[in-house]
Each structure stands twice: as C-alpha cells, then as structure tokens.
Design an enzyme around this catalytic site. Structure first.
Site, PDB file in Angstrom:
ATOM      1  N   ARG A   9       0.879  -1.188   0.000  1.00 49.55           N
ATOM      2  CA  ARG A   9       0.000   0.000   0.000  1.00 49.55           C
ATOM      3  C   ARG A   9       0.902   1.220   0.000  1.00 49.55           C
ATOM      4  O   ARG A   9       1.671   1.440   0.927  1.00 49.55           O
ATOM      5  CB  ARG A   9      -0.930  -0.013   1.207  1.00 49.55           C
ATOM      6  CG  ARG A   9      -1.693   1.288   1.359  1.00 49.55           C
ATOM      7  CD  ARG A   9      -2.854   1.196   2.298  1.00 49.55           C
ATOM      8  NE  ARG A   9      -3.978   0.496   1.688  1.00 49.55           N
ATOM      9  CZ  ARG A   9      -5.250   0.616   2.087  1.00 49.55           C
ATOM     10  NH1 ARG A   9      -5.545   1.410   3.103  1.00 49.55           N
ATOM     11  NH2 ARG A   9      -6.211  -0.058   1.502  1.00 49.55           N
ATOM     12  N   HIS A  25      -6.994   0.668  -6.927  1.00 50.03           N
ATOM     13  CA  HIS A  25      -7.317  -0.191  -5.769  1.00 50.03           C
ATOM     14  C   HIS A  25      -7.972  -1.463  -6.330  1.00 50.03           C
ATOM     15  O   HIS A  25      -9.163  -1.701  -6.149  1.00 50.03           O
ATOM     16  CB  HIS A  25      -8.239   0.556  -4.814  1.00 50.03           C
ATOM     17  CG  HIS A  25      -8.290  -0.021  -3.427  1.00 50.03           C
ATOM     18  ND1 HIS A  25      -7.549  -1.123  -3.033  1.00 50.03           N
ATOM     19  CD2 HIS A  25      -9.004   0.360  -2.328  1.00 50.03           C
ATOM     20  CE1 HIS A  25      -7.811  -1.390  -1.753  1.00 50.03           C
ATOM     21  NE2 HIS A  25      -8.683  -0.517  -1.306  1.00 50.03           N
ATOM     22  N   GLN A  77     -10.020  -4.008  -4.143  1.00 52.16           N
ATOM     23  CA  GLN A  77     -11.336  -3.479  -3.787  1.00 52.16           C
ATOM     24  C   GLN A  77     -12.323  -3.682  -4.941  1.00 52.16           C
ATOM     25  O   GLN A  77     -13.442  -4.181  -4.749  1.00 52.16           O
ATOM     26  CB  GLN A  77     -11.204  -1.980  -3.476  1.00 52.16           C
ATOM     27  CG  GLN A  77     -12.506  -1.311  -3.097  1.00 52.16           C
ATOM     28  CD  GLN A  77     -12.956  -1.707  -1.704  1.00 52.16           C
ATOM     29  OE1 GLN A  77     -12.201  -1.621  -0.759  1.00 52.16           O
ATOM     30  NE2 GLN A  77     -14.198  -2.153  -1.578  1.00 52.16           N
ATOM     31  N   ASP A 132     -17.173   7.241  -2.572  1.00 49.80           N
ATOM     32  CA  ASP A 132     -15.949   7.133  -1.766  1.00 49.80           C
ATOM     33  C   ASP A 132     -15.639   8.540  -1.263  1.00 49.80           C
ATOM     34  O   ASP A 132     -16.248   9.520  -1.726  1.00 49.80           O
ATOM     35  CB  ASP A 132     -14.816   6.582  -2.661  1.00 49.80           C
ATOM     36  CG  ASP A 132     -13.494   6.375  -1.926  1.00 49.80           C
ATOM     37  OD1 ASP A 132     -13.488   6.376  -0.680  1.00 49.80           O
ATOM     38  OD2 ASP A 132     -12.455   6.222  -2.609  1.00 49.80           O
ATOM     39  N   CYS A 146     -16.568   1.840  -0.442  1.00 49.04           N
ATOM     40  CA  CYS A 146     -15.423   0.988  -0.087  1.00 49.04           C
ATOM     41  C   CYS A 146     -15.052   1.110   1.382  1.00 49.04           C
ATOM     42  O   CYS A 146     -14.414   0.214   1.931  1.00 49.04           O
ATOM     43  CB  CYS A 146     -14.232   1.325  -0.964  1.00 49.04           C
ATOM     44  SG  CYS A 146     -13.764   3.063  -0.866  1.00 49.04           S
ATOM     45  N   ARG A 148     -13.812  -8.781   0.791  1.00 48.18           N
ATOM     46  CA  ARG A 148     -12.377  -8.560   0.605  1.00 48.18           C
ATOM     47  C   ARG A 148     -11.604  -9.811   1.039  1.00 48.18           C
ATOM     48  O   ARG A 148     -10.638 -10.221   0.394  1.00 48.18           O
ATOM     49  CB  ARG A 148     -11.908  -7.343   1.419  1.00 48.18           C
ATOM     50  CG  ARG A 148     -12.509  -6.004   1.013  1.00 48.18           C
ATOM     51  CD  ARG A 148     -12.015  -5.524  -0.324  1.00 48.18           C
ATOM     52  NE  ARG A 148     -10.565  -5.441  -0.346  1.00 48.18           N
ATOM     53  CZ  ARG A 148      -9.838  -4.416   0.133  1.00 48.18           C
ATOM     54  NH1 ARG A 148     -10.451  -3.360   0.633  1.00 48.18           N
ATOM     55  NH2 ARG A 148      -8.517  -4.413   0.058  1.00 48.18           N
TER      56      ARG A 148
HETATM   57  N1  NVA Z   1      -9.903   6.650  -2.186  1.00 50.28           N
HETATM   58  C1  NVA Z   1      -9.621   6.246  -0.817  1.00 50.28           C
HETATM   59  C2  NVA Z   1      -9.888   4.785  -0.658  1.00 50.28           C
HETATM   60  C3  NVA Z   1      -9.630   4.238   0.719  1.00 50.28           C
HETATM   61  C4  NVA Z   1      -9.892   2.770   0.807  1.00 50.28           C
HETATM   62  C5  NVA Z   1      -8.185   6.601  -0.480  1.00 50.28           C
HETATM   63  O1  NVA Z   1      -7.310   6.355  -1.316  1.00 50.28           O
HETATM   64  O2  NVA Z   1      -7.940   7.125   0.606  1.00 50.28           O
HETATM   65  N1   CP Z   2     -11.522  -0.165   1.687  1.00 57.48           N
HETATM   66  C1   CP Z   2     -10.269  -0.217   2.169  1.00 57.48           C
HETATM   67  O1   CP Z   2      -9.300  -0.495   1.456  1.00 57.48           O
HETATM   68  O2   CP Z   2     -10.174   0.031   3.500  1.00 57.48           O
HETATM   69  P1   CP Z   2      -8.823   0.237   4.339  1.00 57.48           P
HETATM   70  O3   CP Z   2      -8.229   1.540   3.897  1.00 57.48           O
HETATM   71  O4   CP Z   2      -9.272   0.258   5.784  1.00 57.48           O
HETATM   72  O5   CP Z   2      -7.902  -0.910   4.046  1.00 57.48           O
END
Ligand code: NVA
Ligand code: CP
Length: 316
Positions: A103, A130, A133, A223, A263, A291
């Site tokens: 990540r 992502h 997801q 989101d 998400c 997930r």
């Molecule tokens: N678009 C959000 C998704 C989090 C799961 C982010 O990147 O923070």
């Molecule tokens: N939806 C998702 O990826 O959640 P987290 O950021 O908590 O992993």
C-alpha cells in the site's frame, strides 16, 4: 514467470471471472466451516505506507485461514527508498516471503517493486488504483444481483483510485460504468488514454449532473472526496463535491431497486448521509466481508501454479 497484481491493465477477462468464481466458492466453504490449508507454510509480506483496517486485516486473516502466515512491515520501520533502494528492498524481501502486498502513494513504486522482485507483488492500494477493492466489489454485485453483464454501476464522486479500478473491472466484465463528477475531478488524461488503448470501443462515460448519472443505476457507489494524502485539499474538494453527496434523495432518483456501495472508511455527512450508509439498500458490510474471500482466491492464484484440485469451480 512471476505473476503480479499491480493494476488491472494486464488482467484478462477470463482471469477476472475465474478469480471471482473461485472467491465465491471459497466463501461458501468458509460459511460451511471449512478452512482448507491451500497455502500451508506460505508467508505473505505486507508493506504499508498508508493506514488501513480492511485491507490489512483481510489479507492477514486470508493467509492465516489458508494455513500460512503474514509479516506486517510499517514503511517507516523498513525505510524502503531511504535505508536502501527500492530495488534492493525488492530483491531482499523476495528471499523471505512468498508474495508482498503493497500500500503506497505512487503507482510507480509498485511497478518498480514488481520489476525487481522474484515474488508476486500485489497492489493493496496506490494513488492510482485499488484493484483488490474493485474485484471484491464486483464479486459482491454478482452475489447480490446474480449477474454482471449490463449492470449499471454509477460512481458518484472523485475519479480516484477506486473509481479507476471500478471502471476497468466494469470494462473487463461487461458492466456499464458511469462516473458522476465535477469537471475538475474527472479521470486524469493519462488514465483515459491508457483505458482507451486497453479497451477500445468501451466508453469511459462521465456525467456532471449526479441525478442524471444515477438514472437507471443498479449500483450507486461513492468514496471519500479527499483520499489519503489529499487531506490538505479537503476544503476546496468539499466545496466542489457538495452537490455530489449521496443522500436518500439522490438514491430515489436511481430507482427502486438500486443498491448502495462504499469501499469505506466513510465520512458520514460528507460524501454520504448516515441514512443511506446504514439504510436498507446499503451493502457496505458485504463489500468489506468479501475482501477476505476475494483475496484468498487472489493469493492462491498468485502463489500456486494450479488451483487446488479439490476446490472445484464456480462461474463468476
Ligand atoms: N480513495 C480512498 C480509498 C480508501 C480505501 C483513499 O485512497 O484514501
Ligand atoms: N476499503 C479499504 O481499502 O479500506 P482500508 O483503507 O481500511 O484498508
């Protein structure tokens, strides 16, 4: 050759369908109390530069339930790119673990890791994508609506990592995808160009009026307006996105049977109201649950040469 899961540009429709089908089968087994140890004694590394609840825990639980184990690496402890180069990190981590979920901010970091690693690299979220997801979400749509082909999925909000991966998953699996966004927060040109080269003839539709966009929607998705790393832009983003809040009123415009996806994590009262998030059309808990099952299928696909014989098949 090592298989990676860095983005969806390289995934074939058949592989996407197979992963979803296998994930549904693994979920059925799990619900029947079966936790087959298909990945006994394998190790998954997780390298995270951003916070996480769902992704981290679902990956750690997935590998544990399959008989393996996880090693979580917080970016600041490891110092990738600081204590040593990304290439050196990739070559070394490949000696210890069987796959690495990453990540990070820049998609290029994930691609650089994949170039130098001799183990599968998994995108566990970057600024650009992502994919875990999006595939798990399509699994949830299949499970809830019983079909994917022709399903209208409307993403109301920022053309961000989640929206881009959903657009690509839709193109792979025959869903109709629409982004409802203010003009300054549409998909970036480089994504649009790559998408059009990968999916010629499949439109990347953007609508600026959220009510018009959700007309006929089967799934309304949103989101956060400011993703991780964009917190300093929150004020100007809130102003631009206010007309794009998913409220009961907007959901009414989508039609009686439309379901709601997010998400998570959500900012209640911003991109979505609590009555929608907690309401009868919301499937956000099922999304989060899936997930785990999708990532089990993904880890098996990445770590083993063949699907375990006893797993059976199921069409996604
Ligand atoms: N678009 C959000 C998704 C989090 C799961 C982010 O990147 O923070
Ligand atoms: N939806 C998702 O990826 O959640 P987290 O950021 O908590 O992993």
């Amino acid at each position: 050759m090592v298989r990676h899961f860095t983005d969806l540009f390289d995934l074939s429709p058949d592989s996407a369908r197979e992963l979803i089908g296998r994930a549904l089968t693994l979920k059925r087994k799990f619900e029947a109390g079966e936790r087959p140890d298909y990945l006994a004694r394998r190790t998954l590394g997780l390298f995270f530069e951003k916070p996480s609840l769902r992704t981290r825990v679902s990956f750690e639980a997935a590998i544990a339930q399959l008989g393996g184990s996880a090693v979580f690496l917080r970016a600041k402890d490891v110092g990738m790119g600081v204590r040593e180069s990304v290439a050196d990190f990739a070559r070394i981590i490949s000696q210890y673990v069987d796959a690495l979920a990453v990540r990070t901010f820049a998609q290029t970091t994930i691609e650089e890791l994949a170039r130098h690693a001799s183990i599968p690299i998994v995108n566990a979220l970057s600024d650009a994508a992502h994919p875990c997801q999006a595939l798990a979400d399509v699994m949830t749509i299949q499970e809830t609506l019983g079909r994917l082909e022709g399903v209208k999925l409307v993403f109301v909000g920022d053309g961000n990592n989640v929206a881009r991966s959903l657009a690509m998953t839709s193109a792979l699996l025959g869903l109709e995808f629409v982004l409802a966004a203010p003009s300054e927060y549409e998909f970036p040109t480089h994504f649009r160009e790559r998408y059009q080269a990968r999916f010629p003839g499949i439109p990347l539709t953007v609508v600026h009026d959220p009510r018009e966009a959700v007309d006929g929607a089967d799934v309304v998705y949103t989101d956060v307006w400011a993703s991780m790393g964009q917190e300093h832009e929150a004020e100007e983003r809130n102003a631009a996105f206010t007309p794009f809040q998913v409220s009961e009123d907007l959901l009414q415009a989508a039609g009686r049977d439309a379901i709601f996806f997010h998400c998570l994590p959500a900012r209640r009262g911003e991109e979505v109201t609590s009555d929608v998030l907690d309401g009868p059309r919301s499937r956000v808990i099922a999304q989060a649950a899936n997930r785990l099952h999708f990532q089990k299928a993904l880890l098996i696909w990445l770590m083993l040469d063949e699907w375990p014989a006893q797993q059976g098949g199921e069409k996604g």
